[in-house]
Scaffold this active site. Structure first.
Site, PDB file in Angstrom:
ATOM      1  N   TYR A 190      41.406  37.107  49.150  1.00 44.77           N
ATOM      2  CA  TYR A 190      40.721  35.820  48.975  1.00 44.77           C
ATOM      3  C   TYR A 190      40.097  35.701  47.586  1.00 44.77           C
ATOM      4  O   TYR A 190      40.277  34.687  46.894  1.00 44.77           O
ATOM      5  CB  TYR A 190      39.649  35.673  50.052  1.00 44.77           C
ATOM      6  CG  TYR A 190      38.980  34.329  50.098  1.00 44.77           C
ATOM      7  CD1 TYR A 190      39.616  33.240  50.696  1.00 44.77           C
ATOM      8  CD2 TYR A 190      37.714  34.124  49.565  1.00 44.77           C
ATOM      9  CE1 TYR A 190      39.007  31.992  50.756  1.00 44.77           C
ATOM     10  CE2 TYR A 190      37.098  32.893  49.618  1.00 44.77           C
ATOM     11  CZ  TYR A 190      37.745  31.826  50.215  1.00 44.77           C
ATOM     12  OH  TYR A 190      37.140  30.599  50.263  1.00 44.77           O
ATOM     13  N   LYS A 204      41.068  33.082  44.576  1.00 47.19           N
ATOM     14  CA  LYS A 204      40.122  32.132  44.000  1.00 47.19           C
ATOM     15  C   LYS A 204      39.943  32.370  42.495  1.00 47.19           C
ATOM     16  O   LYS A 204      39.800  31.417  41.718  1.00 47.19           O
ATOM     17  CB  LYS A 204      38.775  32.232  44.715  1.00 47.19           C
ATOM     18  CG  LYS A 204      38.792  31.687  46.140  1.00 47.19           C
ATOM     19  CD  LYS A 204      39.267  30.248  46.203  1.00 47.19           C
ATOM     20  CE  LYS A 204      39.008  29.620  47.574  1.00 47.19           C
ATOM     21  NZ  LYS A 204      39.572  28.252  47.671  1.00 47.19           N
TER      22      LYS A 204
END
Length: 255
Positions: free
Chosen positions: A156, A160
């Site tokens: 994740y 990002k």
């Protein structure tokens, strides 16, 4: 903060943060294309809510990690509305929270493809239309996870961080074409994903129990994120590009 006469495409906008952004832009006068991957019912409800505000809306199915889906989606939106002025790359999925040593490679590829590669695909596809308009805006919905890089979330946070790199690069490339590119990075937000995260990490099933110890006495709401987006695409923010806005209430607990 007027977006009168503009057309917005918001990915992953059937529910949660994306839905709040779509409704906020419609309130400010934009027509909105509501992208969804699988929940057609939720997308239809968002479209109906936008139409109640007196704006045009369109639900368009596409999995943003698919180039073919993205091409079909962007072509459909332009055929329906004539152009695209605003793109909000919001679509995202969670990772399983495992350490790198225990992460399945397929998960890494899936999360990266959805957050970063999908945003690259859709941004690339909307640029020709945006360049023909008086102004274009691309907003990347990132996360404060890229501030702290906590253990157990590499897919994740990697995704990002890559999304933000795309934004800052694109801001420089497209500035002379009148296109602004900015990042909005929420902390914990009261959404389905946020509630699942809280339950997985703490065992708490009611996210509102966190209000007392949260900044300003409450957990962040989807509307808090939407309000930043509507500002960044407004005339009041015409001189802002290549910036990251962290929406976490000033909390130091970001990693």
């Amino acid at each position: 903060m007027s977006s009168e006469g503009r057309v917005a495409l918001v990915t992953g906008s059937g529910r949660g943060i994306g839905r709040a952004i779509a409704l906020a832009l419609a309130e400010d006068g934009a027509d909105v294309a509501v992208n969804y991957r699988s929940d057609a019912e939720a997308a239809a409800e968002t479209v109906a809510a936008i139409e109640k505000l007196g704006r045009r809306a369109l639900a368009v199915q596409a999995s943003v990690d698919s180039v073919e889906d993205d091409e079909r989606m962007v072509d459909h939106v332009i055929d329906e509305f004539g152009h695209i002025d605003i793109l909000v790359n919001n679509a995202g999925i969670a990772s399983r929270g495992r350490f790198v040593a225990d992460t399945n490679p397929d998960e890494l590829l899936r999360v990266m493809a959805t957050h970063a590669l999908g945003a690259h695909h859709v941004s690339r596809l909307v640029l020709p239309s945006m360049r023909s308009r008086p102004r274009g805006d691309i907003i990347m919905i990132s996360s404060v996870a890229s501030l702290g890089f906590a253990p157990g979330g590499a897919p994740y946070t990697m995704a990002k961080a890559a999304l933000e790199a795309l934004a800052f690069t694109l801001a420089k490339e497209e500035r002379d074409n009148g296109i602004r590119v900015n990042v909005v990075a929420p902390g914990l937000v009261d959404t389905d994903m946020g509630r699942r995260l809280v339950k997985a990490v703490t065992g708490i099933t009611d996210i509102r129990k966190l209000d007392e110890n949260s900044p300003f006495g409450r957990v962040c709401r989807p509307e808090d994120i939407a309000n930043m987006v509507r500002f960044l695409v407004s005339p009041q923010a015409e001189y802002i590009t290549g910036q990251k806005m962290n929406i976490h209430g000033g909390s130091a607990n970001v990693g």
